[in-house]
Write a protein that holds these residues in place. Structure first.
Motif, PDB file in Angstrom:
ATOM      1  N   VAL A 206     -12.858   5.337  11.567  1.00  0.00           N
ATOM      2  CA  VAL A 206     -13.660   4.803  10.466  1.00  0.00           C
ATOM      3  C   VAL A 206     -12.883   5.030   9.164  1.00  0.00           C
ATOM      4  O   VAL A 206     -12.290   6.091   8.988  1.00  0.00           O
ATOM      5  CB  VAL A 206     -14.994   5.589  10.381  1.00  0.00           C
ATOM      6  CG1 VAL A 206     -15.802   5.194   9.159  1.00  0.00           C
ATOM      7  CG2 VAL A 206     -15.812   5.381  11.642  1.00  0.00           C
ATOM      8  N   ALA A 207     -12.886   4.033   8.262  1.00  0.00           N
ATOM      9  CA  ALA A 207     -12.206   4.233   6.974  1.00  0.00           C
ATOM     10  C   ALA A 207     -12.979   5.255   6.144  1.00  0.00           C
ATOM     11  O   ALA A 207     -14.199   5.150   5.987  1.00  0.00           O
ATOM     12  CB  ALA A 207     -12.111   2.908   6.228  1.00  0.00           C
ATOM     13  N   VAL A 208     -12.291   6.268   5.652  1.00  0.00           N
ATOM     14  CA  VAL A 208     -12.919   7.303   4.816  1.00  0.00           C
ATOM     15  C   VAL A 208     -12.196   7.317   3.477  1.00  0.00           C
ATOM     16  O   VAL A 208     -10.984   7.522   3.424  1.00  0.00           O
ATOM     17  CB  VAL A 208     -12.816   8.690   5.507  1.00  0.00           C
ATOM     18  CG1 VAL A 208     -13.300   9.794   4.584  1.00  0.00           C
ATOM     19  CG2 VAL A 208     -13.635   8.692   6.799  1.00  0.00           C
ATOM     20  N   MET A 209     -12.929   7.064   2.413  1.00  0.00           N
ATOM     21  CA  MET A 209     -12.365   6.933   1.075  1.00  0.00           C
ATOM     22  C   MET A 209     -11.170   5.963   1.086  1.00  0.00           C
ATOM     23  O   MET A 209     -10.108   6.239   0.515  1.00  0.00           O
ATOM     24  CB  MET A 209     -11.993   8.296   0.498  1.00  0.00           C
ATOM     25  CG  MET A 209     -13.225   9.189   0.374  1.00  0.00           C
ATOM     26  SD  MET A 209     -12.988  10.708  -0.528  1.00  0.00           S
ATOM     27  CE  MET A 209     -13.180  10.173  -2.222  1.00  0.00           C
ATOM     28  N   GLY A 210     -11.370   4.868   1.801  1.00  0.00           N
ATOM     29  CA  GLY A 210     -10.381   3.791   1.796  1.00  0.00           C
ATOM     30  C   GLY A 210      -9.225   3.986   2.764  1.00  0.00           C
ATOM     31  O   GLY A 210      -8.325   3.154   2.821  1.00  0.00           O
ATOM     32  N   HIS A 211      -9.245   5.068   3.539  1.00  0.00           N
ATOM     33  CA  HIS A 211      -8.105   5.347   4.423  1.00  0.00           C
ATOM     34  C   HIS A 211      -8.572   5.442   5.872  1.00  0.00           C
ATOM     35  O   HIS A 211      -9.481   6.213   6.179  1.00  0.00           O
ATOM     36  CB  HIS A 211      -7.454   6.664   3.989  1.00  0.00           C
ATOM     37  CG  HIS A 211      -6.229   7.007   4.774  1.00  0.00           C
ATOM     38  ND1 HIS A 211      -4.983   6.486   4.481  1.00  0.00           N
ATOM     39  CD2 HIS A 211      -6.059   7.800   5.855  1.00  0.00           C
ATOM     40  CE1 HIS A 211      -4.098   6.947   5.339  1.00  0.00           C
ATOM     41  NE2 HIS A 211      -4.723   7.759   6.190  1.00  0.00           N
ATOM     42  N   THR A 212      -7.945   4.641   6.750  1.00  0.00           N
ATOM     43  CA  THR A 212      -8.345   4.678   8.161  1.00  0.00           C
ATOM     44  C   THR A 212      -7.514   5.673   8.955  1.00  0.00           C
ATOM     45  O   THR A 212      -8.033   6.409   9.788  1.00  0.00           O
ATOM     46  CB  THR A 212      -8.229   3.269   8.788  1.00  0.00           C
ATOM     47  OG1 THR A 212      -9.011   2.375   7.992  1.00  0.00           O
ATOM     48  CG2 THR A 212      -8.763   3.260  10.213  1.00  0.00           C
ATOM     49  N   GLY A 213      -6.222   5.714   8.685  1.00  0.00           N
ATOM     50  CA  GLY A 213      -5.352   6.698   9.328  1.00  0.00           C
ATOM     51  C   GLY A 213      -5.041   6.375  10.774  1.00  0.00           C
ATOM     52  O   GLY A 213      -5.330   5.290  11.285  1.00  0.00           O
ATOM     53  N   ARG A 214      -4.452   7.374  11.408  1.00  0.00           N
ATOM     54  CA  ARG A 214      -3.970   7.186  12.771  1.00  0.00           C
ATOM     55  C   ARG A 214      -3.909   8.553  13.448  1.00  0.00           C
ATOM     56  O   ARG A 214      -3.573   9.548  12.800  1.00  0.00           O
ATOM     57  CB  ARG A 214      -2.563   6.595  12.680  1.00  0.00           C
ATOM     58  CG  ARG A 214      -1.950   6.310  14.000  1.00  0.00           C
ATOM     59  CD  ARG A 214      -0.531   5.794  13.812  1.00  0.00           C
ATOM     60  NE  ARG A 214       0.004   5.386  15.093  1.00  0.00           N
ATOM     61  CZ  ARG A 214       1.266   5.090  15.307  1.00  0.00           C
ATOM     62  NH1 ARG A 214       2.128   5.139  14.327  1.00  0.00           N
ATOM     63  NH2 ARG A 214       1.682   4.760  16.511  1.00  0.00           N
ATOM     64  N   GLY A 215      -4.233   8.594  14.738  1.00  0.00           N
ATOM     65  CA  GLY A 215      -4.053   9.830  15.509  1.00  0.00           C
ATOM     66  C   GLY A 215      -4.837  10.991  14.916  1.00  0.00           C
ATOM     67  O   GLY A 215      -6.035  10.888  14.645  1.00  0.00           O
TER      68      GLY A 215
END
Ligand code: FAD
Length: 400
Positions: A206-215
């Motif tokens: 889920v995107a959190v503060m605009g960041h989805t990330g990885r791993g």
């Protein structure tokens, strides 16, 4: 920085972390921020170096595959490790794996330790902790709904979790499921180990503060639909989930604060250095009284957080749960973290919002600190209730 708070042997060990951070971690930060395949390879390479340098898993004792020596030791090391967001992953002490390793160490059967704990502490597996649900207030776990129903030798699990940090590409989860809905509220839940590849488990970052990330750097929705795992995957006893969660979250909270000590000190260094360097209205920012106030307030807050952390760490090492100490430290330090980083951003002006410094990324991560592992308001409630209970029993409250 004052060093008298820790035994000399810990301080000596910490210099090894500092040297490693200077040589390997800070120069790698920009590359790691890209979160591409090359970043994954770089993490693996750095983990190998940390292991060879005898700096691996400082939160775990040697008999569980780590290099640690208790909470005070870990607090001391984290004043270095915590300075970089990625360093916890490099040294194999990242949340939520660190907390999961601790409960597997405490409650796991020999088979569970071999299958789940050994690869986790060895850095060959990652895990997630699956408790919070989107549809009910996470602050009050008696409201949780995800169900596990026993069918022969299996649990069959159905429900929806979210904010399972690091679930993307992880190996297994520690799931808090309701198994006995008619039991008294704190005996309704059971912890179950769920391999991530089990049919019916679906993981979505889920995107959190605009960041989805990885791993590892993700917060995920995890849905469980008719998921079957053996009853042998029960961690601890049936009905023990609240007790185990408490055992996990207490140390987990202080681990977070330890890392924040590193984050605060890095923001403080950046603020002071930039205030001396940047000039406006006829002199350096360091000469403006507002900036001096920010520096003084930050110094006071950082030192207060350090002392509160040492106090709680010592009490935990002596066998206390330190419930009040950990809760008051958690809400106090979460606020201090946000304030110190925010002042450092402000001193940097527009530059503070760019990637020229780690401050913008630090600020985004810091905001979650006032919510995860219990929102500030709930920790204040815990502290006040316990103190008032002691007064009601006629004992007052002694600051030990
Ligand atoms: C970055 C991040 C990572 C996380 N990682 C994990 C994870 O790995 N695994 C996991 O299971 N969960 C995780 N969480 C979830 C986290 O633990 C919950 O968000 C938290 O417990 C609060 O639950 P909630 O979000 O449902 O808020 P709610 O319980 O709905 O509360 C909402 C707000 O109500 C207020 N409130 C609640 N109770 C009181 C009260 N008694 N008095 C006054 N005000 C009150 C607070 O301001 C609170 O912020 C993570 C959250 C974040 C932000």
């Amino acid at each position: 920085m004052s060093t008298a708070l820790f035994p000399p042997v810990y301080l000596e060990k910490r210099t090894h972390y500092r040297e490693f951070m200077d040589k390997h971690v800070y120069p790698a930060e920009r590359s790691l921020d890209r979160e591409d395949d090359a970043a994954l390879d770089l993490i693996a390479a750095l983990q190998g170096k940390a292991r060879s340098a005898g700096l691996w898993a400082p939160h775990m004792p040697p008999e569980a595959g780590g290099t640690g020596d208790g909470f005070l030791y870990y607090a001391c090391m984290n004043e270095e490790i915590g300075r970089s967001y990625w360093a916890q992953l490099v040294f194999g002490c990242q949340a939520p794996d660190a907390g999961n390793a601790e409960i597997l160490h405490l409650y796991g059967t020999p088979e569970q330790r071999e299958r789940f704990l050994e690869p986790l502490v060895g850095g060959r597996a990652r895990s997630f902790f699956s408790m919070t649900e989107p549809d009910v207030a996470g602050s009050d776990p008696t409201l949780l709904r995800t169900r596990a129903v026993q069918d022969g030798d299996d649990w069959v699990i159905d429900g929806q979790k979210w904010f399972s940090s690091g679930a993307d590409a992880s190996t297994f989860g520690v799931l808090f499921a309701i198994t006995d809905p008619d039991a008294e509220p704190h005996r309704r839940g059971t912890m179950i180990l769920v391999p991530a590849e089990t049919p019916g488990v679906e993981i979505r970052p889920v995107a959190v503060m605009g960041h989805t990330g990885r791993g590892w750097n993700t917060h995920c929705e995890v849905s469980y639909t008719g998921v079957r795992v053996p009853v042998a995957n029960t961690l601890g006893e049936r009905g023990d989930a609240f007790r185990i969660a408490q055992k996990r979250l207490g140390p987990g909270r202080i681990h977070h604060v330890m890392r924040w000590l590193g984050q605060m000190q890095r923001a403080f260094d950046l603020m002071c250095s930039y205030a001396l360097e940047r000039e406006a209205f006829g002199g350096p920012l360091a000469e403006k009284q507002t900036v001096q106030n920010w520096i003084a307030d930050s110094a006071a807050e950082i030192q207060a957080c350090r002392l509160l952390t040492m106090d709680a760490a010592r009490k935990i090492d002596e066998g206390s749960e330190a419930r009040v100490e950990v809760s008051l430290l958690k809400f106090y330090a979460a606020k201090a973290l946000g304030d110190v980083i925010d002042r450092a951003v402000q001193v940097h002006g527009a530059r503070g919002l760019t990637d020229a410094t780690p401050l913008a990324q630090m600020a985004a991560h810091a905001r979650g600190g006032r919510i995860y592992d219990g929102p500030d308001e709930v920790h204040r409630m815990v502290v006040a209730r316990r103190i008032l209970k002691s007064y009601m029993a006629g004992e007052g409250w002694s600051f030990r």
